[in-house]
Write a protein that holds these residues in place. Structure first.
Motif: not given
Length: 273
Positions: A66-71, A85-87
């Protein structure tokens, strides 16, 4: 960062158990596990590695998605690092103690070749400028750190695509638009696939005014000792200053710089420890 096509990694990586009472501890442990694994993973693998229940692992993963930390991997639905996380990783590393070590490598290229130099890292369908040094031209294009670059029409982006496995490459191409940015941009999927075959054989990416009219570029991969693609190193120039043929003449110098970058990044824990 991606694996060179055909490279395999250990099937499991273990870490110290996550803190039972800390949500932050579990989030950090998931990220540490993904970083150590260098591949997509399943919820079951996270549960086992962190020594938490599958239901706990599912809740942590859902929150991080939900927090765009994982996909999720587009083909396997396995878990990968997300764009947020990548950014963050790029921004943190850009300010790390090893920047004084890699920045001179790029600076030296600019001075030797007289062309703008950049190092781009990749995550899924996203390429991000990790570092970039401009040549001293009044008309040079200035793209800042963190800028996103298209994959289908840049030298580094095409080189990255060429080094992916066939299924993953098709999945990424299915999810992006082959937008025409100049009259020379390749927008036909079949033509692009043929171009990528040549790039995969040569391990040299080229951009012949496909991204920006009047600009040409060449790129080489930066591989770790384990054949993991850390990123791409490219130089680009106005065609009126250095044409594509002359840029290709600098490939040995680019490969030398690529090897230097790989050694620096692999030594990071030793340097900052």
């Amino acid at each position: 960062m991606e694996l060179k096509s055909g490279t395999t990694l250990p099937s499991s990586t273990t870490l110290p158990p996550a803190s039972k009472g800390s949500a932050v501890g579990k989030v950090l442990a998931v990220l540490e596990y993904l970083a150590a694994s260098r591949r997509s993973v399943s919820v079951g693998e996270i549960s086992q590695a962190l020594q938490i229940s599958r239901s706990q692992a599912h809740r942590v993963v859902a929150m991080m998605e939900r927090e765009e930390m994982l996909t999720r991997h587009p083909l396997t639905n396995r878990i990968m690092v997300g764009t947020r996380v990548a950014r963050l990783a790029c921004r943190l590393l850009a300010g790390s103690p090893i920047k004084p070590l890699w920045h001179p490598v790029l600076d030296s290229l600019v001075k030797d070749i007289g062309a703008t130099c950049n190092f781009v890292v990749y995550d899924g369908s996203i390429g991000t400028y990790f570092d970039r040094i401009e040549a001293n031209w009044p008309e040079s294009l200035r793209l800042k750190f963190g800028s996103k670059v298209p994959l289908h029409c840049t030298a580094g982006g095409k080189l990255y695509l060429a080094n992916l496995g066939e299924q993953e490459r098709h999945a990424i191409l299915d999810g992006i638009s082959l937008t025409r940015l100049t009259p020379r941009t390749i927008t036909n999927r079949t033509q692009l696939s043929e171009a990528l075959k040549i790039i995969a054989q040569e391990q040299i990416g080229t951009d012949e005014e496909e991204f920006i009219e009047g600009m040409v570029a060449v790129a080489v991969p930066v591989f770790s000792s384990a054949d993991i693609l850390l990123g791409t190193l490219a130089v680009h120039s106005q065609r009126s200053a250095i044409d594509i043929g002359n840029l290709r003449g600098f490939i040995p110098r680019l490969n030398e710089a690529s090897a230097s970058l790989a050694r620096i990044f692999e030594r990071e824990p030793e340097i900052i420890g």
